[in-house]
Design a protein around this motif. Structure first.
Motif, PDB file in Angstrom:
ATOM      1  N   LEU A 149       6.622   6.772   4.464  1.00 13.09           N
ATOM      2  CA  LEU A 149       5.828   5.552   4.452  1.00 13.09           C
ATOM      3  C   LEU A 149       6.279   4.625   3.330  1.00 13.09           C
ATOM      4  O   LEU A 149       6.608   5.088   2.243  1.00 13.09           O
ATOM      5  CB  LEU A 149       4.359   5.945   4.226  1.00 13.09           C
ATOM      6  CG  LEU A 149       3.291   4.878   4.226  1.00 13.09           C
ATOM      7  CD1 LEU A 149       3.096   4.317   5.627  1.00 13.09           C
ATOM      8  CD2 LEU A 149       1.981   5.487   3.746  1.00 13.09           C
ATOM      9  N   THR A 150       6.284   3.339   3.601  1.00  7.69           N
ATOM     10  CA  THR A 150       6.489   2.341   2.556  1.00  7.69           C
ATOM     11  C   THR A 150       5.205   1.533   2.455  1.00  7.69           C
ATOM     12  O   THR A 150       4.780   0.913   3.438  1.00  7.69           O
ATOM     13  CB  THR A 150       7.667   1.400   2.874  1.00  7.69           C
ATOM     14  OG1 THR A 150       8.857   2.181   2.997  1.00  7.69           O
ATOM     15  CG2 THR A 150       7.855   0.364   1.777  1.00  7.69           C
ATOM     16  N   ILE A 151       4.578   1.553   1.290  1.00  6.94           N
ATOM     17  CA  ILE A 151       3.377   0.762   1.041  1.00  6.94           C
ATOM     18  C   ILE A 151       3.825  -0.595   0.533  1.00  6.94           C
ATOM     19  O   ILE A 151       4.673  -0.695  -0.354  1.00  6.94           O
ATOM     20  CB  ILE A 151       2.483   1.441  -0.019  1.00  6.94           C
ATOM     21  CG1 ILE A 151       2.039   2.810   0.476  1.00  6.94           C
ATOM     22  CG2 ILE A 151       1.279   0.561  -0.355  1.00  6.94           C
ATOM     23  CD1 ILE A 151       1.385   3.666  -0.594  1.00  6.94           C
ATOM     24  N   LEU A 152       3.267  -1.637   1.111  1.00 11.64           N
ATOM     25  CA  LEU A 152       3.598  -3.008   0.735  1.00 11.64           C
ATOM     26  C   LEU A 152       2.392  -3.631   0.045  1.00 11.64           C
ATOM     27  O   LEU A 152       1.268  -3.510   0.529  1.00 11.64           O
ATOM     28  CB  LEU A 152       3.943  -3.828   1.979  1.00 11.64           C
ATOM     29  CG  LEU A 152       5.002  -3.229   2.903  1.00 11.64           C
ATOM     30  CD1 LEU A 152       5.097  -4.013   4.193  1.00 11.64           C
ATOM     31  CD2 LEU A 152       6.346  -3.177   2.210  1.00 11.64           C
ATOM     32  N   GLU A 185      -7.106   8.208  -5.937  1.00  7.20           N
ATOM     33  CA  GLU A 185      -5.966   9.084  -6.202  1.00  7.20           C
ATOM     34  C   GLU A 185      -4.640   8.348  -6.015  1.00  7.20           C
ATOM     35  O   GLU A 185      -3.613   8.780  -6.520  1.00  7.20           O
ATOM     36  CB  GLU A 185      -5.986  10.305  -5.257  1.00  7.20           C
ATOM     37  CG  GLU A 185      -7.233  11.147  -5.361  1.00  7.20           C
ATOM     38  CD  GLU A 185      -8.367  10.674  -4.448  1.00  7.20           C
ATOM     39  OE1 GLU A 185      -9.431  11.309  -4.478  1.00  7.20           O
ATOM     40  OE2 GLU A 185      -8.206   9.684  -3.728  1.00  7.20           O
ATOM     41  N   VAL A 186      -4.681   7.245  -5.284  1.00  8.49           N
ATOM     42  CA  VAL A 186      -3.480   6.459  -4.998  1.00  8.49           C
ATOM     43  C   VAL A 186      -3.529   5.096  -5.679  1.00  8.49           C
ATOM     44  O   VAL A 186      -2.562   4.660  -6.284  1.00  8.49           O
ATOM     45  CB  VAL A 186      -3.287   6.278  -3.474  1.00  8.49           C
ATOM     46  CG1 VAL A 186      -2.142   5.319  -3.167  1.00  8.49           C
ATOM     47  CG2 VAL A 186      -3.046   7.623  -2.813  1.00  8.49           C
ATOM     48  N   GLU A 209      -2.047  12.096   1.289  1.00  8.30           N
ATOM     49  CA  GLU A 209      -1.214  12.200   2.482  1.00  8.30           C
ATOM     50  C   GLU A 209      -1.010  10.807   3.093  1.00  8.30           C
ATOM     51  O   GLU A 209      -1.873   9.939   2.984  1.00  8.30           O
ATOM     52  CB  GLU A 209      -1.877  13.119   3.518  1.00  8.30           C
ATOM     53  CG  GLU A 209      -2.062  14.549   3.050  1.00  8.30           C
ATOM     54  CD  GLU A 209      -0.735  15.271   2.915  1.00  8.30           C
ATOM     55  OE1 GLU A 209       0.164  15.018   3.741  1.00  8.30           O
ATOM     56  OE2 GLU A 209      -0.594  16.080   1.984  1.00  8.30           O
ATOM     57  N   ASP A 210       0.114  10.629   3.754  1.00  6.64           N
ATOM     58  CA  ASP A 210       0.454   9.334   4.337  1.00  6.64           C
ATOM     59  C   ASP A 210      -0.635   8.807   5.271  1.00  6.64           C
ATOM     60  O   ASP A 210      -0.966   7.623   5.231  1.00  6.64           O
ATOM     61  CB  ASP A 210       1.782   9.400   5.093  1.00  6.64           C
ATOM     62  CG  ASP A 210       2.978   9.500   4.168  1.00  6.64           C
ATOM     63  OD1 ASP A 210       2.814   9.351   2.935  1.00  6.64           O
ATOM     64  OD2 ASP A 210       4.092   9.723   4.687  1.00  6.64           O
ATOM     65  N   GLY A 239      -0.251  -3.453   2.947  1.00  2.20           N
ATOM     66  CA  GLY A 239       0.283  -3.159   4.268  1.00  2.20           C
ATOM     67  C   GLY A 239       1.164  -1.933   4.169  1.00  2.20           C
ATOM     68  O   GLY A 239       1.349  -1.358   3.098  1.00  2.20           O
ATOM     69  N   PHE A 240       1.707  -1.529   5.284  1.00  5.68           N
ATOM     70  CA  PHE A 240       2.609  -0.374   5.275  1.00  5.68           C
ATOM     71  C   PHE A 240       3.606  -0.484   6.394  1.00  5.68           C
ATOM     72  O   PHE A 240       3.387  -1.180   7.383  1.00  5.68           O
ATOM     73  CB  PHE A 240       1.846   0.952   5.352  1.00  5.68           C
ATOM     74  CG  PHE A 240       1.096   1.169   6.643  1.00  5.68           C
ATOM     75  CD1 PHE A 240       1.714   1.729   7.749  1.00  5.68           C
ATOM     76  CD2 PHE A 240      -0.231   0.812   6.755  1.00  5.68           C
ATOM     77  CE1 PHE A 240       1.029   1.928   8.931  1.00  5.68           C
ATOM     78  CE2 PHE A 240      -0.939   1.013   7.916  1.00  5.68           C
ATOM     79  CZ  PHE A 240      -0.301   1.567   9.022  1.00  5.68           C
TER      80      PHE A 240
END
Length: 74
Positions: A13-16, A37-38, A53-54, A70-71
């Motif tokens: 995953l790429t978090i934007l 946690e993120v 987790e993703d 976004g992701f």
């Protein structure tokens, strides 16, 4: 504010994050549905994707009211 997109990556995953769109609603990290946690606004980097987790991250990002988060799946 300059229109930039910051990226934070996991294996799948790429978090934007688009800071210029962020309204600081705090829904990403605060409250019963938040994911502290993120999303850690007091730390740098403030997004630490190894904290969950993703799929849980995807769920949280979908709740962003401003569209600043976004992701992209890899």
């Amino acid at each position: 504010m300059k229109e930039i997109t910051k990226k934070y990556e996991t294996e799948g995953l790429t978090i934007l994050w688009k800071p210029h769109l962020c309204t600081h609603s705090a829904l990403c990290w605060r409250g019963v549905t938040g994911l502290p946690e993120v999303f850690k606004p007091q730390e740098k980097p403030w997004i630490q994707p190894e904290g969950a987790e993703d799929e849980r991250i995807r769920q949280q990002i979908r709740m962003c009211p401003s569209g600043a988060l976004g992701f992209e799946d890899k």
